[in-house]
Design an enzyme around this catalytic site. Structure first.
Site, PDB file in Angstrom:
ATOM      1  N   ASP A 247       0.868  -1.179   0.000  1.00  0.00           N
ATOM      2  CA  ASP A 247       0.000   0.000   0.000  1.00  0.00           C
ATOM      3  C   ASP A 247       0.900   1.221   0.000  1.00  0.00           C
ATOM      4  OD1 ASP A 247      -3.201   0.518   0.940  1.00  0.00           O
ATOM      5  OD2 ASP A 247      -1.825   2.203   1.208  1.00  0.00           O
ATOM      6  N   ASP A 268       2.437 -12.036   2.488  1.00  0.00           N
ATOM      7  CA  ASP A 268       3.754 -11.403   2.476  1.00  0.00           C
ATOM      8  C   ASP A 268       3.536  -9.888   2.370  1.00  0.00           C
ATOM      9  OD1 ASP A 268       6.412 -10.893   2.166  1.00  0.00           O
ATOM     10  OD2 ASP A 268       6.437 -11.369   0.009  1.00  0.00           O
ATOM     11  N   ASP A 284      -7.381  -2.429  -5.874  1.00  0.00           N
ATOM     12  CA  ASP A 284      -8.629  -2.054  -5.173  1.00  0.00           C
ATOM     13  C   ASP A 284      -8.449  -0.576  -4.798  1.00  0.00           C
ATOM     14  OD1 ASP A 284     -11.002  -2.158  -3.738  1.00  0.00           O
ATOM     15  OD2 ASP A 284     -10.036  -2.924  -1.928  1.00  0.00           O
ATOM     16  N   CYS A 337     -15.365   0.721  -4.864  1.00  0.00           N
ATOM     17  CA  CYS A 337     -16.681   0.644  -4.209  1.00  0.00           C
ATOM     18  C   CYS A 337     -17.449   1.911  -4.604  1.00  0.00           C
ATOM     19  CB  CYS A 337     -16.568   0.457  -2.707  1.00  0.00           C
ATOM     20  SG  CYS A 337     -15.519   1.636  -1.875  1.00  0.00           S
TER      21      CYS A 337
HETATM   22  C1  SAM Z   1     -10.120   1.117  -1.142  1.00  0.00           C
HETATM   23  S1  SAM Z   1      -8.725   1.247  -0.127  1.00  0.00           S
HETATM   24  C2  SAM Z   1      -8.179  -0.419  -0.060  1.00  0.00           C
HETATM   25  C3  SAM Z   1      -9.018  -1.328   0.792  1.00  0.00           C
HETATM   26  C4  SAM Z   1      -8.392  -2.697   0.962  1.00  0.00           C
HETATM   27  N1  SAM Z   1      -7.988  -3.304  -0.279  1.00  0.00           N
HETATM   28  C5  SAM Z   1      -9.297  -3.658   1.697  1.00  0.00           C
HETATM   29  O1  SAM Z   1      -9.892  -4.543   1.091  1.00  0.00           O
HETATM   30  O2  SAM Z   1      -9.391  -3.525   2.917  1.00  0.00           O
HETATM   31  C6  SAM Z   1      -7.543   1.965  -1.175  1.00  0.00           C
HETATM   32  C7  SAM Z   1      -6.123   1.940  -0.669  1.00  0.00           C
HETATM   33  O3  SAM Z   1      -5.303   2.439  -1.709  1.00  0.00           O
HETATM   34  C8  SAM Z   1      -4.167   3.050  -1.122  1.00  0.00           C
HETATM   35  N2  SAM Z   1      -3.524   3.887  -2.141  1.00  0.00           N
HETATM   36  C9  SAM Z   1      -3.745   5.175  -2.452  1.00  0.00           C
HETATM   37  N3  SAM Z   1      -2.946   5.568  -3.478  1.00  0.00           N
HETATM   38  C10 SAM Z   1      -2.212   4.496  -3.815  1.00  0.00           C
HETATM   39  C11 SAM Z   1      -1.202   4.252  -4.801  1.00  0.00           C
HETATM   40  N4  SAM Z   1      -0.828   5.200  -5.634  1.00  0.00           N
HETATM   41  N5  SAM Z   1      -0.661   3.031  -4.852  1.00  0.00           N
HETATM   42  C12 SAM Z   1      -1.050   2.060  -4.003  1.00  0.00           C
HETATM   43  N6  SAM Z   1      -2.011   2.230  -3.052  1.00  0.00           N
HETATM   44  C13 SAM Z   1      -2.569   3.425  -2.973  1.00  0.00           C
HETATM   45  C14 SAM Z   1      -4.734   3.769   0.065  1.00  0.00           C
HETATM   46  O4  SAM Z   1      -3.735   4.001   1.030  1.00  0.00           O
HETATM   47  C15 SAM Z   1      -5.821   2.809   0.544  1.00  0.00           C
HETATM   48  O5  SAM Z   1      -5.356   1.996   1.574  1.00  0.00           O
END
Ligand code: SAM
Length: 386
Positions: A247, A268, A284, A337
């Site tokens: 993340d 991991d 996601d 979502c």
């Molecule tokens: C919808 S939430 C994820 C929810 C998680 N997958 C779950 O099922 O509990 C989106 C996530 O994307 C992360 N995020 C934001 N920008 C990002 C990036 N450029 N690359 C990777 N992750 C990112 C945020 O920190 C956040 O935790």
């Protein structure tokens, strides 16, 4: 606390939220500073606040003001309850209604009755077509509680029996082999042995269906690129995938090791963005969250067009990062979502125009009319020879 005292607390909290405080932290602060409030009081105040936020526009019209008092008055009028039992000269109650408050209030207009800001109602009406009125109406209701059974720990029937022993009644949903709808006793879930021992997790039906539809099995190498709290990582690991989680804000993954340990899943957690390649990359992405507004109703009043544009730009960047980590012949799953087409099919169309070496296998938008939360999932395949 009396019903009038609970309403008075909700009014004070609502006024702060309307002035810009996020709802969840404000409720937590109230609970911590109100030692006299028992768990039943806390739950009741929370329900009053969230119900008011879900129906803010229509309740403000009925109550004659977009304030804590106006929203609670609107709720009482909608339910046909006598406001003088709540606004009363009694200990801890909100003061009696003034003559002006008694005269104010009217039935909501058609636009107010959607309980959405106008620009959002217009966009969703265009995106959802004939489904829009029913979806808007569903977003005014409380969301059900869903559990995901961890099939690596036991069967759905084992889970139902353990939950029943803890006072939680459930029904098995035929659309997904892991899904249980909580029909009573939701507040006892987290204290149950089934939850503590990792046999069940809290997860909405829509993401469960999306993860179940991804064909993952033992040895499939999955990168969960936006892992956050790990909901998708855990669901995919329970189906046998070998999951690497990452993340952009690693602190968001802080609960993941404990959740994985509870579930008996080996995930991991990558210290830096892995370069791959992976058989499946799951993105996601951060989004408007419009599909989950029943659970976070304050968010629908805060979202701006600029926020939505910003989400779309960030999502496009994440999709490109994800695509670069898909093995030749591998797959990419994109999830939101959201109910907005710009974050969903529109985003995928734009990605395919930028990346002709991918093809769309399928995409699906779920709304609260299909499952519970609105959700979108698209699966794409790399056309590069494996
Ligand atoms: C919808 S939430 C994820 C929810 C998680 N997958 C779950 O099922 O509990 C989106 C996530 O994307 C992360 N995020 C934001 N920008 C990002 C990036 N450029 N690359 C990777 N992750 C990112 C945020 O920190 C956040 O935790």
């Amino acid at each position: 606390m009396t019903p009038a005292a609970r309403a008075s607390a909700a009014i004070e909290i609502l006024d702060d939220i309307l002035a810009g405080s996020p709802a969840e932290p404000r409720l937590i602060r109230w609970a911590r500073s109100s030692r006299y409030a028992g768990s039943g009081d806390r739950a009741a105040v929370r329900d009053l606040v969230f119900d008011a936020l879900r129906r803010r526009r229509s309740h403000a019209a009925l109550g004659g003001a977009d304030t804590g008092r106006g929203l609670i008055l609107g709720a009482l009028r909608e339910a046909g309850h006598d406001p003088d039992t709540i606004f009363a000269a009694a200990p801890y109650a909100s003061p009696p209604l003034t003559p002006a408050e008694r005269d104010a209030g009217r039935p909501p207009s058609r636009a107010e009755a959607t309980d959405l800001p106008d620009w959002i109602a217009d966009r969703l009406a265009a995106d959802l077509g004939n489904n829009f009125p029913a979806v808007a109406s569903a977003l005014r209701e409380r969301a059900p509680v869903w559990l995901r059974v961890n099939l690596a720990r036991g069967t759905r029937e084992n889970a139902r029996a353990e939950l029943t022993a803890a006072g939680v009644e459930t029904s098995a949903d035929p659309r997904c082999d892991t899904a249980l709808l909580v029909t009573s006793g939701a507040r006892s879930v987290q204290g149950s042995a089934a939850y503590r021992e990792g046999l069940v997790e809290l997860q909405d039906l829509s993401p469960q269906m999306a993860c179940a539809a991804l064909n993952v099995g033992p040895k499939v190498r999955v990168l969960d690129l936006c892992a956050g709290g790990g909901g998708k990582s855990l669901a995919l690991a329970a189906r046998g995938a070998k999951v690497t989680a990452w993340d952009a804000t690693p602190a968001r993954m802080r609960d993941l090791p404990a959740r994985a340990a509870r579930a008996g899943a080996a995930i991991d957690i990558a210290p830096a963005l892995p370069s791959g390649p992976f058989d499946l990359v799951v993105a996601d992405v951060p989004c408007s969250g419009s599909g989950t507004w029943r659970r976070t109703p304050d968010a629908k009043w805060r979202l701006t067009t600029a926020d939505l544009e910003q989400f779309v730009a960030v999502q496009a960047g994440i999709l490109d990062t994800a695509a670069a980590r898909v093995a030749p012949g591998g797959r990419l799953a994109y999830m939101t979502c959201s109910l907005f087409a710009a974050e969903n099919a529109g985003q995928i169309d734009a990605f395919l125009r930028r990346n002709p070496s991918f093809a769309l296998n399928g995409q699906r938008t779920l709304t609260p009319l299909d499952a519970s939360d609105g959700f979108f999932v698209a699966e794409l395949s790399s056309l590069m020879p494996a």
